[in-house]
Enzyme design. Structure first.
Site, mmCIF file in Angstrom:
data_model
loop_
_atom_site.group_PDB
_atom_site.id
_atom_site.type_symbol
_atom_site.label_atom_id
_atom_site.label_comp_id
_atom_site.label_asym_id
_atom_site.label_seq_id
_atom_site.Cartn_x
_atom_site.Cartn_y
_atom_site.Cartn_z
ATOM 1 C CD1 TRP A 1 -0.170 -1.499 3.141
ATOM 2 C CD2 TRP A 1 0.583 0.593 3.331
ATOM 3 N NE1 TRP A 1 0.592 -1.420 4.290
ATOM 4 C CE2 TRP A 1 1.067 -0.151 4.433
ATOM 5 C CE3 TRP A 1 0.930 1.936 3.235
ATOM 6 C CZ2 TRP A 1 1.885 0.409 5.419
ATOM 7 C CZ3 TRP A 1 1.741 2.504 4.213
ATOM 8 C CH2 TRP A 1 2.205 1.727 5.297
ATOM 9 C CG ASN A 2 5.053 1.088 0.826
ATOM 10 O OD1 ASN A 2 4.636 0.189 0.085
ATOM 11 N ND2 ASN A 2 6.333 1.171 1.159
ATOM 12 C CE LYS B 1 -5.212 -9.084 -1.186
ATOM 13 N NZ LYS B 1 -4.784 -8.126 -0.147
ATOM 14 N N PRO B 2 -3.865 -6.395 -5.058
ATOM 15 C CG PRO B 2 -5.421 -4.711 -5.508
ATOM 16 C CD PRO B 2 -5.094 -6.154 -5.806
ATOM 17 N N GLY C 1 6.085 -6.688 1.000
ATOM 18 C CA GLY C 1 5.419 -6.428 2.277
ATOM 19 C C GLY C 1 6.346 -6.721 3.433
ATOM 20 C CB SER C 2 5.717 -7.122 7.031
ATOM 21 O OG SER C 2 4.817 -8.218 7.094
ATOM 22 C CD GLU D 1 10.962 -4.490 -1.578
ATOM 23 O OE1 GLU D 1 11.389 -4.363 -0.404
ATOM 24 O OE2 GLU D 1 10.179 -3.709 -2.097
ATOM 25 C CB CYS E 1 10.638 -1.070 1.900
ATOM 26 S SG CYS E 1 10.633 -0.911 0.108
ATOM 27 C CD GLU F 1 10.391 -1.837 7.404
ATOM 28 O OE1 GLU F 1 10.671 -1.357 6.294
ATOM 29 O OE2 GLU F 1 9.798 -2.924 7.543
#
Length: 505
Positions: free
Chosen positions: A149-150, A173-174, A224-225, A246, A280, A374
């Site tokens: 989402w970022n 898939k957003p 993502g995380s 990533e 990130c 993070e």
């Protein structure tokens, strides 16, 4: 974001939906369907059929479609930027910048796929001198992409555009926080290919993402995380589906004693605060040579005057998109202060209900979560170091290894090469992300695999090796008719070639 059940007009059967909201004010942006596993599987099946057409096109034909899409996005950039602004919360200017970078990557992938992936001759060596050898890179088929989402345009496009250019179809898939942006991308590409399901979107929550992982895709790219990345890998392992991960980072910016202090401060401030720190590859730690630490702090605090988060036009920092992140940001700031960090700007009171004001901490203990985990918020931990050796050692003292930056007039390249990360900018920040020819990705807990550049194109292919016999071999080695005499000649040849001491020329 909320999930509800609504009846459909055709069957009156309840369809689960969820809402996306503007994180700056809570306004409803859109309502989207939660796609079930059956619907995800159906989308992948449609993509499989479309792959027969898309994959059969020449590189030039695919490039024409992709470049047309690039033009459509460019002409409608204001529309997409406004949607991204409303779903993500970032200022319009930042949304536009993200889209501009994505457009450049689409163009590069379209124009360079043939050169990178098309057939190329390779040397066959002395033993196989009678063979003409070629290698080419073939599309995998259907690629699944789970986006963040970022950066809801730039980041997933690093997988989508490159996978498409390589000849794959894509099911995307957003994030549930920015589903409208993902749908917009798929809709505009579908226009270009006249309705064919080459790029499809499946909206939903975590279950929808899991369904894509376990579907019959040939590879899955996730951003993502790290915690979610592990779940993605576990789900993909059911079908032995390869993945690109990533994940997060805890990137540092190193400032040498001979650095341009004003430029280094400007880069650190933007790298740490832009997109509300939700980057990130953004800057979270800064290590400054002790000889210029005081002057650096004076400079960055001066530049930070007037910088604030808000929803009005004068604010250059937007809201925290994911509400649960506010607690993490708060905990990191509080932990650093409790362990002795000095508050130079902002502080514990900087965290509000939707926005976090810029926070700069100095002399932050290396054991605090502000250093080790993070944060993903507009904070900077700035510490003095006695040497560049110490700066590199502290930079590398993390399980992450995504990106970073170095400011130095004389030693920039040497320092950059010593940093354990996938990407580093010298005398700039995050510049590598805007260079389409460079691979993008990390090491360690930051993930593996690469997007962008030739490496990014090859990630969505498999290597196809072909040999073609040009003439009868002098010695037929692959035959039961091979004689002892031929074995002896081969042994003599190998001794001549490889038995002696070799020198590199």
């Amino acid at each position: 974001m909320t999930a509800t059940l609504e009846p459909t007009a055709a069957t009156d059967a309840p369809v689960e939906t969820f809402d996306s909201f503007n994180p700056a004010n809570g306004d409803l942006v859109g309502t989207h369907a939660v796609r079930s596993k059956a619907e995800v599987d159906a989308a992948v099946a449609r993509a499989r059929e479309a792959a027969a057409w898309w994959g059969s096109l020449s590189f030039d034909e695919r490039a024409e479609h992709l470049l047309t899409w690039r033009s459509v996005i460019t002409r409608r950039i204001a529309q997409l930027a406004d949607l991204s602004h409303r779903e993500n919360g970032k200022p319009h200017g930042d949304a536009q910048l993200e889209i501009i970078l994505a457009i450049d990557h689409v163009a590069w992938a379209a124009k360079n796929a043939k050169k990178v992936l098309g057939p190329s001759k390779v040397k066959s060596g002395l033993l196989m001198a009678n063979q003409a050898s070629t290698v080419e890179y073939k599309p995998l088929g259907v690629v699944g992409v789970i986006g963040p989402w970022n950066y809801p345009v730039f980041t997933p496009m690093g997988s989508i555009a490159y996978a498409l250019a390589a000849g794959n179809t894509v099911v995307f898939k957003p994030s549930e926080y920015t589903p409208g942006v993902g749908q917009w991308l798929a809709d505009t590409f579908t226009e270009v290919v006249h309705g064919r399901p080459v790029l499809q979107v499946v909206t939903g929550l975590g279950e929808t993402g899991n369904a894509l992982c376990t579907a019959a895709v040939d590879k899955l790219a996730f951003t993502g995380s790290g915690a979610t990345g592990k779940k993605v890998m576990a789900a993909c392992a059911e079908n032995l589906t390869p993945v690109i991960i990533e994940a997060g980072g805890k990137d540092s910016l190193i400032v040498d004693e001979d650095a341009d202090i004003a430029k280094a401060a400007e880069a650190a401030l933007w790298g740490g605060m832009s997109n509300a720190g939700q980057t990130c590859i953004g800057t979270e730690r800064v290590y400054v040579h002790e000889k210029v630490f005081d002057s650096f702090m004076i400079e960055i605090l001066d530049q930070a005057k007037g910088l604030r988060a808000g929803a009005d036009e004068g604010a250059k920092i937007g809201p925290i998109t994911m509400p649960s992140q506010l607690k993490i940001i708060q905990s990191h700031i509080d932990d650093a202060i409790e362990k002795g960090a000095h508050v130079a700007l902002g502080g514990s009171d900087a965290v509000g209900e939707r926005f976090v004001q810029p926070t700069i901490l100095t002399h932050v203990p290396e054991t605090s979560t502000e250093i080790t985990e993070e944060t993903f918020g507009p904070t900077l931990a700035i510490n003095p170091v006695s040497s560049m050796d110490e700066a590199v050692e502290l930079t590398n003292a993390t399980s992450y290894g995504l990106a970073g930056a170095v400011f130095s007039k004389k030693q920039g390249m040497q320092i950059a090469r010593r940093i354990r990360s996938g990407m580093t900018s010298v005398n700039s920040v995050i510049a590598f992300a805007g260079v389409p020819t460079l691979p993008f990705g990390g090491v360690g807990q930051s993930g593996f695999g690469r997007i962008h550049g030739p490496d990014g194109l090859k990630e969505f292919t498999y290597a196809k090796a072909i040999t073609r016999q040009k003439f009868k071999p002098v010695m037929m080695l692959t035959s039961f008719e091979r004689t002892a005499k031929e074995d002896g000649r081969v042994a003599q040849l190998m001794t001549l070639l490889h038995g002696g001491k070799q020198t590199l020329k």
